[in-house]
Write an enzyme that holds these catalytic residues in place. Structure first.
Site, short mmCIF file in Angstrom:
data_model
loop_
_atom_site.label_atom_id
_atom_site.label_comp_id
_atom_site.label_asym_id
_atom_site.label_seq_id
_atom_site.Cartn_x
_atom_site.Cartn_y
_atom_site.Cartn_z
N GLY A 37 0.59 -0.99 -0.02
CA GLY A 37 -0.28 0.26 0.17
C GLY A 37 0.48 1.07 0.27
O GLY A 37 -0.13 2.43 0.07
N GLY A 182 1.02 24.21 2.48
CA GLY A 182 0.17 23.20 0.89
C GLY A 182 -0.76 21.95 1.87
O GLY A 182 -1.42 21.97 2.63
N ALA A 183 -1.12 20.91 1.18
CA ALA A 183 -2.74 19.96 1.51
C ALA A 183 -1.79 19.91 2.92
O ALA A 183 -2.42 19.40 3.88
CB ALA A 183 -2.71 19.14 0.33
N ILE A 184 -0.53 19.31 2.98
CA ILE A 184 0.00 18.46 4.49
C ILE A 184 -0.12 19.34 5.36
O ILE A 184 -0.49 19.04 6.66
CB ILE A 184 1.33 17.67 3.68
CG1 ILE A 184 1.22 16.62 3.09
CG2 ILE A 184 1.80 17.37 5.60
CD1 ILE A 184 2.74 16.75 2.80
N HIS A 449 -31.96 18.55 -5.05
CA HIS A 449 -32.04 19.43 -4.60
C HIS A 449 -32.85 18.99 -3.13
O HIS A 449 -33.52 17.82 -3.24
CB HIS A 449 -33.51 20.65 -4.65
CG HIS A 449 -33.97 22.22 -3.93
ND1 HIS A 449 -31.91 22.52 -3.55
CD2 HIS A 449 -34.63 21.91 -3.07
CE1 HIS A 449 -32.97 23.71 -2.53
NE2 HIS A 449 -34.13 23.17 -2.31
#
Length: 470
Positions: A37, A182-184, A449
């Site tokens: 992984g 950033g994302a991290i 909706h």
């Protein structure tokens, strides 16, 4: 042992490539030195989302009164060790899932460190130092990346940590400096701040999440400051030294140096590809700026040797690596006449990016600034979630959806979102752009909706002066 395909690295690029190779009739093996992984399942995408979910649940409990639920004040507390343990459990489960997929697809798993010996042979050295040779007609490198280190911010795993250490700290720090937004950086900033850690974000660029549309950056900064995070932009950490039980950081700013003290510093300044000790130099595989150079089907300059994922140029994202793995293997199979369809090369301008802080961020395509710089005359529409019935009912009115269209032809140039669960909505734009959908076709498509996703249509209506709900 001889194989048709050997993949080195079992992250979301490697294990997906191996499965697709097996499906297409190739005798396949995969090499992994740690856990099946790779980083994503064990130390990245999956366990971080488990941590963030725990933070979100804690945040819900703290604001339960907003939903008409009475919780005794002060009764809720975060068990940091239990939160970390849950995250590790989720990661372990997903890794075991990849083990099952390897068995199901009859893929041999070679545990150890792989190295190229030739364009058709690799050496695998196990943890005991025992080496074995394996032949393959095709070798796919998918060794991923690691935390990038700045020269003046060396990761020691204790006082200066990377994302990996941030996931398994033995105890929750009272204060933290996050270097990089950033994302991290912003994900961990949200996680720790929500659990009660005093967080300061230091960003070298003029705004946080600098790769996003400027409006997204402004909105996230506003929300984070409201939540109590300290944000410093146009700033850089120049030095860090131990200070008793914590650290003292010297931060360079436009107005001079500032000194910050904290329990720990999290370095989140990007990643560096794992291209060392693979035998690339001896084989003459070309690299540039720390990345392996490949063609549109991921073959290197050495015939039969391919590379995918974070180690090649392009967005370093799990879903990109997976798609690259599939395109790579299908191209090989097409050339071997094992597959009838020549795969279409990836359009890197239509890759969705997702950041799982709260509120979430999702985007694809051109930012408004980039579209104008590319010469487009644009129509821009922005719809705030404060005007969304579903968002208000969910108690998540923060954020907006912003769409960008070419004024001349109606081409959908980009979408940028910030709000609850927007990472689940962005695929709508990705699919529409792939199909070359125009604004009118989206408006003619009935949206359910009440949903958050109907706000995409609402934003398009704003862009074309047809707003109903704003």
């Amino acid at each position: 042992m001889a194989y048709d395909v050997i993949v080195i690295g079992s992250g979301p690029g490697g294990y997906v490539a191996a499965i697709r190779a097996s499906q297409l009739g190739f005798k396949t093996a995969i090499v992994e030195r740690e856990s099946l992984g790779g980083i994503c399942l064990n130390w990245g995408c999956i366990p971080t989302k488990a941590l963030l979910k725990s933070a979100q649940v804690f945040e819900y409990i703290q604001h339960a009164k907003n939903y008409g639920i009475n919780v005794a004040e002060g009764s809720a507390s975060a068990d940091f060790e239990a939160v970390v343990k849950r995250s590790r459990g989720v990661a372990d489960k997903m890794s075991k899932g990849v083990q099952f997929l390897m068995k199901k697809n009859k893929i041999d798993v070679l545990m150890g460190t792989g190295k190229l010996k030739s364009k058709s042979q690799i050496e695998v050295t196990d943890k005991d130092g025992k080496a074995s040779l394996h032949d393959a007609k095709y070798i796919i490198l998918a060794t991923g990346a690691r935390s990038r280190e700045l020269p003046n911010l060396k990761i020691d795993g204790k006082k200066v940590i990377g994302y990996r250490e941030a996931m398994v700290l033995p105890k929750q720090p009272k204060s933290m400096i996050v270097v990089g937004s950033g994302a991290i950086g912003v994900e961990f900033a949200y996680f720790y701040a929500t659990l009660g850690t005093k967080v300061t974000i230091v960003e070298f660029m003029p705004r946080i999440v600098p790769v996003e549309d400027e409006d997204i950056s402004k909105e996230l900064e506003k929300i984070y400051k409201k939540q109590g995070l300290n944000i410093m932009t146009n700033a850089s950490v120049e030095a860090v030294e131990a200070n008793g039980d914590g650290v003292k950081a010297r931060v360079k700013t436009a107005t001079g140096d500032i000194f910050l003290e904290a329990d720990v510093v999290l370095s989140a300044v990007g990643i560096a590809a794992n291209i060392e000790n693979l035998g690339l130099e001896a084989l003459g595989v070309k690299t540039d700026k720390g990345k392996v150079l490949v063609d549109k089907y991921y073959q290197t300059n050495v015939q039969g040797v391919y590379a995918i994922g974070d180690m090649v140029p392009g967005q370093a994202l799990a879903h990109v690596a997976s798609k690259e793995g599939i395109v790579c293997v299908e191209a090989i199979a097409y050339n071997e006449k094992k597959y009838a369809h020549k795969p279409e090369p990836i359009d890197y301008m239509n890759i969705p990016g997702c950041t799982y802080c709260a509120p979430e961020i999702a985007s694809v395509g051109y930012t408004e600034k980039a579209a104008k710089e590319a010469g487009y005359e644009v129509k821009v529409g922005k719809f705030p979630f404060s005007a969304s019935g579903k968002a208000s009912a969910a108690g998540a009115p923060e954020g907006f959806i912003k769409v960008i269209f070419d004024a001349k032809y109606g081409e959908w140039l980009g979408t940028h979102m910030i709000g609850a669960n927007v990472t689940e909505i962005i695929a709508q734009t990705v699919t529409a752009r792939k199909l070359e959908t125009t604004y009118q076709e989206v408006l003619d498509s009935i949206h359910p909706h009440p949903t958050m996703s109907e706000s995409v249509k609402d934003a398009i209506e704003v862009a074309y002066g047809e707003a109903i709900h704003l």
